[in-house]
Design an enzyme around this catalytic site. Structure first.
Site, mmCIF file in Angstrom:
data_model
loop_
_atom_site.group_PDB
_atom_site.id
_atom_site.type_symbol
_atom_site.label_atom_id
_atom_site.label_comp_id
_atom_site.label_asym_id
_atom_site.label_seq_id
_atom_site.Cartn_x
_atom_site.Cartn_y
_atom_site.Cartn_z
ATOM 1 N N ASP A 48 0.837 -1.199 0.000
ATOM 2 C CA ASP A 48 0.000 0.000 0.000
ATOM 3 C C ASP A 48 0.871 1.247 0.000
ATOM 4 O O ASP A 48 2.031 1.210 0.437
ATOM 5 C CB ASP A 48 -0.896 0.016 1.240
ATOM 6 C CG ASP A 48 -1.913 -1.116 1.223
ATOM 7 O OD1 ASP A 48 -2.391 -1.450 0.127
ATOM 8 O OD2 ASP A 48 -2.220 -1.659 2.297
ATOM 9 N N TYR A 76 6.716 -8.873 8.282
ATOM 10 C CA TYR A 76 6.383 -7.458 8.358
ATOM 11 C C TYR A 76 6.696 -6.904 9.737
ATOM 12 O O TYR A 76 6.555 -7.600 10.746
ATOM 13 C CB TYR A 76 4.888 -7.232 8.101
ATOM 14 C CG TYR A 76 4.418 -7.577 6.710
ATOM 15 C CD1 TYR A 76 4.445 -6.633 5.691
ATOM 16 C CD2 TYR A 76 3.928 -8.849 6.427
ATOM 17 C CE1 TYR A 76 3.994 -6.949 4.414
ATOM 18 C CE2 TYR A 76 3.479 -9.175 5.163
ATOM 19 C CZ TYR A 76 3.519 -8.220 4.160
ATOM 20 O OH TYR A 76 3.080 -8.540 2.894
ATOM 21 N N ASP A 90 -6.557 1.005 8.404
ATOM 22 C CA ASP A 90 -5.253 1.636 8.595
ATOM 23 C C ASP A 90 -5.444 3.136 8.798
ATOM 24 O O ASP A 90 -6.565 3.643 8.773
ATOM 25 C CB ASP A 90 -4.288 1.312 7.445
ATOM 26 C CG ASP A 90 -4.707 1.936 6.113
ATOM 27 O OD1 ASP A 90 -5.540 2.874 6.108
ATOM 28 O OD2 ASP A 90 -4.206 1.499 5.065
ATOM 29 N N ARG A 182 -3.290 -5.285 8.037
ATOM 30 C CA ARG A 182 -4.275 -4.301 8.510
ATOM 31 C C ARG A 182 -5.434 -4.997 9.239
ATOM 32 O O ARG A 182 -5.925 -4.502 10.255
ATOM 33 C CB ARG A 182 -4.806 -3.466 7.339
ATOM 34 C CG ARG A 182 -5.616 -4.270 6.345
ATOM 35 C CD ARG A 182 -6.212 -3.414 5.243
ATOM 36 N NE ARG A 182 -5.199 -2.888 4.334
ATOM 37 C CZ ARG A 182 -5.198 -1.644 3.869
ATOM 38 N NH1 ARG A 182 -6.143 -0.804 4.241
ATOM 39 N NH2 ARG A 182 -4.268 -1.250 3.041
#
Length: 244
Positions: A48, A76, A90, A182
């Site tokens: 993103d 991540y 988010d 998310r």
């Protein structure tokens, strides 16, 4: 340095990019096409605009192994912010609900993360690229539409909580393909009773590829083409890395 492979239309291999914030994965591909003067470039897994970190570009003949590379586990680093849920799960979405954050201790937080370990199911967010009747969900979401999504199986191999300064929690998660960080943040917030959204995200690993050999977006834009060629992981190297 291993000799790089060429074909009539240009180079072949994988170029690892450390994506900067506030740009799309497609933006990076467009920059790479100009920098390498070749059109045959794809990427392995969208990041993103908010997210940074490892974006793998497949170039030339490497596009044939795009699906194979995308299927591997990822790592991540993220930050979730408790106390508010958003339309996109988010920090770039609209705030939907705000709740006070209780005085959570380390054991309570660890127990919440622990609930989402191993195999479980996630409901994909409306801002995902999954298609409904040929239309990506994120396009429907932009029109204000919300449709029912089927839960999908995912897997978390491990996690670690690094910092807790409420309402923020920093964490690392190792997860399967198709995992939405998310949604992970959102679901942990729901379990803790106060809601949460993902406020920062950085991909640090995909399969056996890390940021160690990654090129910055600035270097991709402005660096010599020869340096980009040297940074590329060849198909031969990839074969060795995968034990083929």
């Amino acid at each position: 340095m291993p000799k790089h492979e060429f074909e009539p239309l240009g180079p072949s291999g994988v170029l690892l990019i450390d994506k900067a914030p506030d740009m799309t994965s497609h933006d990076v591909v467009a920059i790479a096409r100009r920098a390498l003067n070749t059109k045959k470039i794809g990427h392995c897994g969208t990041l993103d605009p908010m997210a940074t970190g490892l974006l793998m570009l497949v170039i030339g003949r490497a596009t044939k192994i795009q699906d194979l590379l995308m299927s591997e586990d990822k790592e991540y680093e993220g930050t979730l912010t408790l106390g508010s849920t958003t339309s996109t799960q988010d920090r770039q979405g609209e705030t939907l609900e705000e709740k006070p954050v209780p005085a959570l201790d380390a054991a309570q937080i660890d127990a919440a993360f622990g609930k989402f370990t191993g195999a479980f199911e996630q409901i994909p967010p409306m801002v995902s690229a999954i298609k409904k009747d040929g239309v990506p969900l994120y396009k429907l979401a932009r029109k204000g539409q919300v449709i029912e999504r089927e839960p999908r199986p995912v897997h978390v191999t491990s996690y670690q909580v690094h910092r807790t300064e409420l309402p923020e929690i920093d964490f690392t998660v190792n997860c399967s393909k198709g995992f939405y960080v998310r949604t992970y943040a959102h679901d942990i917030g729901q379990l803790l009773g106060c809601g949460a959204h993902l406020s920062a995200l950085r991909r640090t690993r995909s399969g056996k590829f890390t940021l160690e050999r990654a090129v910055t977006v600035d270097a991709l834009k402005n660096g010599p083409r020869e340096d980009l060629m040297k940074a590329m992981v060849t198909l031969a190297e990839i074969s060795l890395m995968r034990g083929a």
